[in-house]
Motif scaffolding. Sequence first.
Motif, PDB file in Angstrom:
ATOM      1  N   LYS A 151       0.842  -1.204   0.000  1.00  0.00           N
ATOM      2  CA  LYS A 151       0.000   0.000   0.000  1.00  0.00           C
ATOM      3  C   LYS A 151       0.874   1.250   0.000  1.00  0.00           C
ATOM      4  CE  LYS A 151      -1.535   2.370   3.623  1.00  0.00           C
ATOM      5  NZ  LYS A 151      -1.288   3.729   3.289  1.00  0.00           N
ATOM      6  N   VAL A 167      -5.072  -1.890   0.468  1.00  0.00           N
ATOM      7  CA  VAL A 167      -5.713  -1.530   1.735  1.00  0.00           C
ATOM      8  C   VAL A 167      -6.757  -2.588   2.095  1.00  0.00           C
ATOM      9  CG1 VAL A 167      -7.296   0.117   2.833  1.00  0.00           C
ATOM     10  CG2 VAL A 167      -5.286   0.953   1.635  1.00  0.00           C
ATOM     11  N   GLN A 168      -7.519  -3.046   1.121  1.00  0.00           N
ATOM     12  CA  GLN A 168      -8.530  -4.075   1.386  1.00  0.00           C
ATOM     13  C   GLN A 168      -7.876  -5.363   1.867  1.00  0.00           C
ATOM     14  OE1 GLN A 168     -10.821  -4.370  -2.215  1.00  0.00           O
ATOM     15  NE2 GLN A 168     -11.918  -2.455  -1.834  1.00  0.00           N
ATOM     16  N   TYR A 170      -4.894  -5.611   3.261  1.00  0.00           N
ATOM     17  CA  TYR A 170      -4.308  -5.274   4.570  1.00  0.00           C
ATOM     18  C   TYR A 170      -5.384  -5.356   5.659  1.00  0.00           C
ATOM     19  CZ  TYR A 170      -2.290  -2.338   8.269  1.00  0.00           C
ATOM     20  OH  TYR A 170      -1.841  -1.853   9.468  1.00  0.00           O
ATOM     21  N   ASN A 171      -6.535  -4.733   5.404  1.00  0.00           N
ATOM     22  CA  ASN A 171      -7.615  -4.741   6.397  1.00  0.00           C
ATOM     23  C   ASN A 171      -8.128  -6.147   6.667  1.00  0.00           C
ATOM     24  OD1 ASN A 171      -7.484  -1.993   6.869  1.00  0.00           O
ATOM     25  ND2 ASN A 171      -9.085  -1.498   5.384  1.00  0.00           N
ATOM     26  N   LEU A 174      -5.596  -7.791   8.845  1.00  0.00           N
ATOM     27  CA  LEU A 174      -5.676  -7.184  10.171  1.00  0.00           C
ATOM     28  C   LEU A 174      -6.886  -7.709  10.937  1.00  0.00           C
ATOM     29  CD1 LEU A 174      -3.866  -5.238  11.656  1.00  0.00           C
ATOM     30  CD2 LEU A 174      -5.230  -3.351  10.779  1.00  0.00           C
ATOM     31  N   GLU A 175      -8.012  -7.857  10.261  1.00  0.00           N
ATOM     32  CA  GLU A 175      -9.209  -8.413  10.907  1.00  0.00           C
ATOM     33  C   GLU A 175      -8.956  -9.838  11.378  1.00  0.00           C
ATOM     34  OE1 GLU A 175     -12.235  -7.278  11.898  1.00  0.00           O
ATOM     35  OE2 GLU A 175     -11.362  -5.319  11.449  1.00  0.00           O
TER      36      GLU A 175
END
Length: 192
Positions: A151, A167-168, A170-171, A174-175
Amino acid sequence: MMAMTYGEIIAEADERYPNGLTPESKLLKVYNREKQLMRTIYRRKTAATFDVQAGLFLYPLDFHYSKIFQAIYAGKYFEYEDINDKLGQPPFLYTYQNSIGIYPTPTEDIPGGLLLFHYMEPTKPTTATMKSTYPVFDPDFPMVLVYGLCKDMAEVNKEFDVANGFVQQYNAELEEFIEANREPAPTEMRVE
């Protein structure tokens, strides 16, 4: 997924997003992301002990003093708020630059006499150590750092649509990390 060194994280990110950034630039981005994660969602606790020496009042820290959350000096317990307390009664602890000080100056040696509980900080890697050094961030989730680096690199190249895709990912990573590290709810107990 297995733990990855800083070098392996950068190599994986380079595969997913070929780029012209220098290894130093990529390493700095990974390190900054790791520091941010360690400040926010992955606050790991650790401790450091110091041998108190007569006549020595300052003890240099290899982590930032703001990471301290508790201390024990010569058997006396201090919360972080008690350090630098202007109204405290001696003995007391204080911070100066990136050291912890003891007042009054100790008059005797106390092996292991100062115990500091603090949050971990990653050690800044170098290009010479990146192939053999592992991030402090959870080794089961290296893809968080990989997608974060992708990113960041896409943003540097002003490819914001590509950055949003990372970002998607990464998120999502992360979730998954947050779900895996969620504290279990306390068991309800019924007292009769």
